[in-house]
Design an enzyme around this catalytic site. Structure first.
Site, PDB file in Angstrom:
ATOM      1  N   HIS A 218     -13.961  25.215   6.209  1.00 51.61           N
ATOM      2  CA  HIS A 218     -12.664  24.594   5.916  1.00 51.61           C
ATOM      3  C   HIS A 218     -12.095  25.100   4.583  1.00 51.61           C
ATOM      4  O   HIS A 218     -12.293  24.466   3.548  1.00 51.61           O
ATOM      5  CB  HIS A 218     -12.814  23.072   5.861  1.00 51.61           C
ATOM      6  CG  HIS A 218     -13.088  22.461   7.182  1.00 51.61           C
ATOM      7  ND1 HIS A 218     -12.088  21.996   8.008  1.00 51.61           N
ATOM      8  CD2 HIS A 218     -14.241  22.258   7.847  1.00 51.61           C
ATOM      9  CE1 HIS A 218     -12.634  21.525   9.122  1.00 51.61           C
ATOM     10  NE2 HIS A 218     -13.932  21.667   9.053  1.00 51.61           N
TER      11      HIS A 218
ATOM     12  N   GLU B  80      -9.166  24.972   3.552  1.00 53.49           N
ATOM     13  CA  GLU B  80      -8.139  24.072   3.015  1.00 53.49           C
ATOM     14  C   GLU B  80      -8.704  23.084   1.997  1.00 53.49           C
ATOM     15  O   GLU B  80      -7.957  22.526   1.195  1.00 53.49           O
ATOM     16  CB  GLU B  80      -7.437  23.323   4.169  1.00 53.49           C
ATOM     17  CG  GLU B  80      -8.225  22.204   4.837  1.00 53.49           C
ATOM     18  CD  GLU B  80      -9.181  22.665   5.936  1.00 53.49           C
ATOM     19  OE1 GLU B  80      -9.554  23.849   5.947  1.00 53.49           O
ATOM     20  OE2 GLU B  80      -9.574  21.835   6.777  1.00 53.49           O
TER      21      GLU B  80
ATOM     22  N   SER C 117       0.855  -1.190   0.000  1.00 50.49           N
ATOM     23  CA  SER C 117       0.000   0.000   0.000  1.00 50.49           C
ATOM     24  C   SER C 117       0.890   1.240   0.000  1.00 50.49           C
ATOM     25  O   SER C 117       2.119   1.125   0.020  1.00 50.49           O
ATOM     26  CB  SER C 117      -0.908  -0.018   1.229  1.00 50.49           C
ATOM     27  OG  SER C 117      -0.124  -0.105   2.393  1.00 50.49           O
TER      28      SER C 117
ATOM     29  N   GLU D 159     -10.109   4.561  -9.186  1.00 51.98           N
ATOM     30  CA  GLU D 159      -9.011   4.022  -8.377  1.00 51.98           C
ATOM     31  C   GLU D 159      -9.595   3.011  -7.396  1.00 51.98           C
ATOM     32  O   GLU D 159     -10.524   3.333  -6.648  1.00 51.98           O
ATOM     33  CB  GLU D 159      -8.349   5.186  -7.620  1.00 51.98           C
ATOM     34  CG  GLU D 159      -7.248   4.759  -6.683  1.00 51.98           C
ATOM     35  CD  GLU D 159      -6.810   5.897  -5.742  1.00 51.98           C
ATOM     36  OE1 GLU D 159      -7.164   7.069  -5.959  1.00 51.98           O
ATOM     37  OE2 GLU D 159      -6.114   5.572  -4.761  1.00 51.98           O
TER      38      GLU D 159
ATOM     39  N   CYS E 227     -12.173  26.079  11.916  1.00 55.33           N
ATOM     40  CA  CYS E 227     -13.232  25.285  12.529  1.00 55.33           C
ATOM     41  C   CYS E 227     -13.035  25.200  14.049  1.00 55.33           C
ATOM     42  O   CYS E 227     -13.259  26.192  14.722  1.00 55.33           O
ATOM     43  CB  CYS E 227     -13.338  23.917  11.864  1.00 55.33           C
ATOM     44  SG  CYS E 227     -15.014  23.260  11.995  1.00 55.33           S
ATOM     45  N   LEU E 228     -12.554  24.090  14.585  1.00 55.80           N
ATOM     46  CA  LEU E 228     -12.313  24.041  16.027  1.00 55.80           C
ATOM     47  C   LEU E 228     -11.325  25.149  16.426  1.00 55.80           C
ATOM     48  O   LEU E 228     -11.412  25.708  17.514  1.00 55.80           O
ATOM     49  CB  LEU E 228     -11.759  22.669  16.440  1.00 55.80           C
ATOM     50  CG  LEU E 228     -11.508  22.506  17.930  1.00 55.80           C
ATOM     51  CD1 LEU E 228     -12.798  22.540  18.718  1.00 55.80           C
ATOM     52  CD2 LEU E 228     -10.778  21.195  18.214  1.00 55.80           C
TER      53      LEU E 228
END
Ligand code: GLN
Length: 536
Positions: free
Chosen positions: A508, A510, A13, A141, A382-383
Site C-alpha cells: 500500500h 498510499e 462529530s 486526540e 493490493c486487490l
C-alpha cells in the site's frame, strides 16, 4: 519532562479534530519540539481492522503492523514521521489488557473497576508513548464527542492526569462548532457553552477553545465565548473553513494556536515555525499548470474516507507535478453492467483500489482489461494488483478458470492464492500480513526509476499473494515481476514493459505519501497520466 495536550471535540462529530491536532503538532514540530500524536478511540473493537470501511473509513496500517484509525494517516502526512501501535488505542484494547491482567491474578482480592483500573490503563498508555519516544509533547486526540457515554473513562483519565501533573503540564484543547443561522444572520455560541458545561461536569476546564466556523469570529463573539466558557479571550481560536486541509496549519499559525499552547505549557521557544517547505507545497498545489482525470475503481466509493490515503496521495503527487488530479470515483459493480468505454471515457489513468471479497471483482477485472488493451496508464494496489494478475492470466495466458482463491477457492489456476502462513489462521483480528516489509526492485523497471534505488520498504495488509508457480509463464508472455520480498521470495510488484504505464503493487504505497515526501509511485503515475493526456 514530557508535556501533554489533550484534544477533545464538542457539539458534533466530524469537526476535524485530527486535522487540528495534526496542524498544531506541525507548528510545534517546526519550532523544533519533538512531538507525536495519539488517538484514543471509544469503541470496543480491539482495533479498526475488523470494521467495514463503510463504518469507519479506511484502516490505516503503521510500519509495525498496527491496523489503526485513519486519523493516524493525517498525523503522518503532516508530520512526516511514522506512528506505531502505541499511537492508536481503543476501549477494546484497554479492556482486553485489564481483563487479561485480572485473569493472570494481577488484581487478586480486588474488585476491578472503571476507576481506577480502566483509567489507570488509559493513563499508562498515554504516558508509555512519551517514555518510549522521548517526546517533548504528546498530543492525544480523544475520539467521539464530549457527552458520549463511551468517552467518559477517557475524560476521567484526562482529568486525573491534569490533577496529578498540573494544567501547565497537561493541557485541554476543546474543538467546537459555532453554527451560523442564516435566518438570524448570526453566529451562535450556545452549543459551545453547553459543550464546555459537559466538559466541566467531567471535571475539566478547557484551556483553549478552537472554534470551527463558516464565518470569521468577531471580537465580540470571542469575548462572549471567553466570558461564558471561562477562558481568556486570546485562547478563543478561530478555525474557519478552509479550501484544503493543508491550509489549516497556516490558519492556526495566524491564530497563534501554537503560541497559546506553548505559553500555557510554560515552554519557551525563541524561533518561529519554519513553514517554508509547507508553503512551497501549497503554492504548487494551488497554482497548477495542468489537470488530469484519474478513475478510482473501488466498491466503497459512497464513502470517500474509505480511500482517504489514496485521495491524499494524489494531492501530494499532483502538487509535485504542478498538476491538479481530479479523482473520479467509479463503482466497480456498475462497470459489470455498463459499456466500459463509456464509463472510462476521458480518463487519463485508472487506479484499481484495494479491497476484500468477491463483490465488485468482475468490474475491476473488466477495467484492467480495457486499460491494458487501450494503453491507458494503470496503477493497481493490493486487490488491484491481484485483479491485474487474474485478468492477464485469463486474457493473455489463456489459463482456464484463472482466479484468486479468495473469490474461487477451488480454482484450477489459482494465480493468486492464500499465503502459506495464512492457511492455518482462522481468527480474523490482526492476522493478515501486516506492516512494513522489504522489497527488492529490478533495475530498469518503472518502480526502480520512480524510487531511484533498489531496496525499498512498504506497508502491507493482505492474506493472498501471487502464486510463484506461474511466474515464468507470466514473464514469457509479457507481465514481469519487478519487485520481490527478498526474505520470502514473494511477488510485490508486476509490470508490463510493453505498455506505456502498467504498474501493480501488492503493498500500500498510499500509506507512506506525505506532504514532504510525495510517494514516488504516485508521482510517476500522475506524470504518466499527464503524458498520456498531452500525447493523445
Ligand atoms: N483481499 C486481498 C487479500 O487479502 C487484498 C487485500 C487488500 O486489498 N488490502 O490479499
Amino acid at each position: 519532562m514530557t508535556k501533554y495536550v489533550f484534544v477533545t471535540g464538542g457539539v458534533t462529530s466530524s469537526l476535524g479534530k485530527g486535522i487540528i491536532a495534526a496542524s498544531l503538532a506541525k507548528l510545534l514540530q517546526e519550532r523544533n519540539f519533538k512531538v507525536t500524536i495519539q488517538k484514543l478511540d471509544p469503541y470496543i473493537n480491539v482495533d479498526p481492522g475488523t470494521l467495514n470501511p463503510y463504518e469507519h473509513g479506511e484502516c490505516y496500517v503503521t510500519d509495525d503492523g498496527a491496523e489503526t484509525d485513519l486519523d493516524l494517516g493525517h498525523y503522518e502526512r503532516f508530520l512526516n514521521t511514522p506512528t506505531s501501535q502505541e499511537n492508536n488505542i481503543t476501549t477494546g484494547r484497554i479492556y482486553q489488557t485489564v481483563i487479561n491482567k485480572e485473569r493472570e491474578g494481577a488484581y487478586l482480592g480486588k474488585t476491578v473497576q472503571v476507576i481506577p483500573h480502566i483509567t489507570d490503563e488509559i493513563k499508562r498508555r498515554v504516558q508509555l508513548l512519551a517514555e518510549n519516544g522521548d517526546y517533548d509533547i504528546v498530543l492525544t486526540e480523544i475520539g467521539g464527542t464530549v457527552g458520549d457515554i463511551e468517552s467518559l473513562p477517557y475524560l476521567e483519565a484526562m482529568r486525573q492526569m491534569r490533577q496529578e501533573l498540573g494544567a501547565e503540564n497537561c493541557l485541554s484543547v476543546h474543538l467546537t462548532l459555532i453554527p451560523y443561522l442564516s435566518a438570524a444572520k448570526e453566529l451562535k455560541t450556545k452549543p459551545t457553552q453547553h459543550s464546555v458545561k459537559e466538559l466541566l461536569q467531567a471535571g475539566i476546564q478547557p484551556d483553549i477553545l478552537v472554534c470551527r466556523t463558516e464565518h470569521p469570529l468577531t471580537k465580540d463573539i470571542k469575548k462572549k465565548l471567553a466570558l461564558f466558557c471561562n477562558v481568556d479571550s486570546k485562547s478563543v481560536i478561530e478555525a474557519i473553513d478552509a479550501s484544503t486541509i493543508y491550509d489549516v496549519p497556516l490558519l492556526m499559525l495566524k491564530e497563534k494556536l501554537d503560541v497559546r499552547v506553548l505559553k500555557k505549557l510554560k515552554l519557551k521557544t525563541s524561533n518561529k515555525p519554519d513553514l517554508s517547505a509547507w508553503k512551497e507545497f501549497l503554492g504548487r498545489l494551488k497554482n497548477p499548470t495542468h489537470e488530469v482525470k484519474i478513475g478510482l475503481i473501488g466498491k466503497y466509493n459512497e464513502l470517500p474516507d474509505a480511500y482517504k490515503s489514496i485521495y491524499e496521495s494524489f494531492i501530494h503527487a499532483g502538487a509535485e507535478n504542478e498538476c491538479t488530479v481530479k479523482v473520479v470515483p467509479i463503482h466497480s459493480e456498475l462497470l459489470e453492467v455498463s459499456e466500459i468505454s463509456e464509463k472510462l471515457k476521458g480518463l487519463d489513468g485508472i487506479l484499481v483500489a484495494p479491497g476484500f471479497g468477491e463483490r465488485g471483482i468482475a468490474g475491476k477485472i473488466k477495467a484492467v482489461s480495457y486499460v491494458r488493451e487501450q494503453g491507458i496508464p494503470f496503477f493497481g494496489i493490493c486487490l488491484g494488483m491481484q485483479c491485474a494478475v487474474v485478468e492477464y492470466a485469463r486474457s493473455v495466458l489463456k489459463l482456464k478458470g484463472a482466479a484468486s482463491t479468495e473469490v474461487k477457492p477451488n480454482s484450477k489456476n489459482p494465480v493468486i492464492d492464500l499465503m502459506a502462513d495464512q492457511k492455518d489462521i482462522s481468527k480474523k483480528g490482526g492476522t493478515m500480513r501486516l506492516g512494513s516489509y522489504k522489497c527488492q526492485l529490478s533495475k530498469g523497471s518503472i518502480a526502480y526509476k520512480a524510487y531511484g534505488k533498489q531496496e525499498i520498504t512498504e506497508r502491507h495488509r493482505h492474506r493472498y499473494e501471487f502464486h510463484n508457480d506461474y511466474r515464468k509463464a507470466f514473464k514469457n508472455s509479457g507481465m514481469v515481476v519487478t519487485g520481490i520480498n527478498p526474505d520470502r521470495d514473494l511477488v510485490e510488484i508486476v509490470e508490463i514493459p510493453e505498455h506505456p504505464f502498467f504498474l501493480a503493487v501488492q503493498f500500500h504505497p498510499e500509506l507512506k505519501s506525505t506532504v514532504e515526501k510525495p510517494h514516488p509511485l504516485f508521482v510517476a503515475f500522475v506524470k504518466a497520466a499527464l503524458n498520456h493526456k498531452l500525447s493523445s
